[in-house]
Design a protein around this motif. Structure first.
Motif, PDB file in Angstrom:
ATOM      1  N   CYS A  66     -18.100  -7.797 -27.458  1.00  0.00           N
ATOM      2  CA  CYS A  66     -17.976  -6.707 -26.489  1.00  0.00           C
ATOM      3  C   CYS A  66     -16.584  -6.113 -26.662  1.00  0.00           C
ATOM      4  CB  CYS A  66     -18.145  -7.258 -25.069  1.00  0.00           C
ATOM      5  SG  CYS A  66     -17.777  -6.080 -23.765  1.00  0.00           S
ATOM      6  N   LYS A  80     -13.782   0.694 -19.939  1.00  0.00           N
ATOM      7  CA  LYS A  80     -15.124   0.802 -20.510  1.00  0.00           C
ATOM      8  C   LYS A  80     -15.388  -0.396 -21.403  1.00  0.00           C
ATOM      9  CE  LYS A  80     -15.328   5.776 -20.336  1.00  0.00           C
ATOM     10  NZ  LYS A  80     -14.540   6.859 -20.789  1.00  0.00           N
ATOM     11  N   ASN A  84     -23.387  -3.115 -21.598  1.00  0.00           N
ATOM     12  CA  ASN A  84     -23.604  -2.856 -20.173  1.00  0.00           C
ATOM     13  C   ASN A  84     -23.263  -4.091 -19.342  1.00  0.00           C
ATOM     14  OD1 ASN A  84     -24.599  -0.202 -20.487  1.00  0.00           O
ATOM     15  ND2 ASN A  84     -26.592  -1.049 -21.102  1.00  0.00           N
ATOM     16  N   ALA A  85     -22.885  -3.855 -18.098  1.00  0.00           N
ATOM     17  CA  ALA A  85     -22.533  -4.947 -17.195  1.00  0.00           C
ATOM     18  C   ALA A  85     -23.679  -5.946 -17.041  1.00  0.00           C
ATOM     19  CB  ALA A  85     -22.119  -4.397 -15.826  1.00  0.00           C
ATOM     20  N   ASN A  86     -24.927  -5.471 -17.025  1.00  0.00           N
ATOM     21  CA  ASN A  86     -26.042  -6.416 -16.868  1.00  0.00           C
ATOM     22  C   ASN A  86     -26.218  -7.306 -18.093  1.00  0.00           C
ATOM     23  OD1 ASN A  86     -27.051  -4.373 -18.434  1.00  0.00           O
ATOM     24  ND2 ASN A  86     -28.869  -3.996 -17.176  1.00  0.00           N
ATOM     25  N   ASP A  87     -25.584  -6.939 -19.225  1.00  0.00           N
ATOM     26  CA  ASP A  87     -25.638  -7.779 -20.427  1.00  0.00           C
ATOM     27  C   ASP A  87     -24.679  -8.966 -20.344  1.00  0.00           C
ATOM     28  OD1 ASP A  87     -27.566  -6.165 -21.640  1.00  0.00           O
ATOM     29  OD2 ASP A  87     -26.053  -4.914 -22.635  1.00  0.00           O
TER      30      ASP A  87
END
Length: 167
Positions: A66, A80, A84-87
């Motif tokens: 990431c 940024k 994605n945050a849900n990942d």
């Protein structure tokens, strides 16, 4: 007067530090199937990629890269991430940078990731300087140095010869 550059870590030493940090990440995540390696853009991300390579060789853990984009001059600006945050929600995350200077970049990076629930959160740096403005620590570090405020550390992680300089 020319600034002198003192090599504090050479290519071989940097590779040893990377391997040791990868083993520490593995030990801390031995029961995980994957871990998020969140590298702060530029050298932190390059270090994260190198840690991913080693971690993939020494463990069954699936390391997910990431990239974390932080404006180092204005760290309160929007941060940024390349995923994605849900990942990374409810996952084990390691925030990685090359040098822990004042702690500003790392503390704002930590704050960003704490917006979602995490299973575990750790920090890793290649060089830890021992004078911080914020109460942030490196869980995994290659080397700790006590430096003066007017000294600067440069880390080169690209090309054929990795080096860390104190100037």
């Amino acid at each position: 007067m020319a600034l002198t550059k003192n090599v504090i870590l050479n290519h071989t030493e940097i590779n040893h530090k990377i391997k040791r940090i990868a083993y520490q990440i593995y030990e801390n995540n031995v029961n995980e199937t994957e871990v998020i390696l969140a590298g702060i853009d530029c050298n932190g991300y390059i270090l994260a990629k190198k840690l991913k390579t080693v971690l993939s060789k020494i463990s069954p853990i699936n390391p997910i890269l990431c990239k974390v984009i932080i404006d180092k001059k204005n760290p309160r600006n929007e941060i940024k991430t390349s995923i994605n945050a849900n990942d990374y929600e409810n996952k084990s995350v390691v925030l990685i940078d090359d040098v822990l200077n004042s702690g500003t970049t790392l503390i704002y990076g930590v704050k960003h990731f704490l917006e979602v629930p995490l299973k575990q959160f750790k920090t890793a740096v290649l060089v830890n300087r021992n004078h911080k403005k914020y109460p942030v620590k490196a869980d995994f570090k290659g080397i700790s140095l006590s430096t003066s405020l007017n000294e600067h550390i440069d880390v080169i992680l690209e090309g054929k010869e990795f080096k860390a300089y104190l100037k």
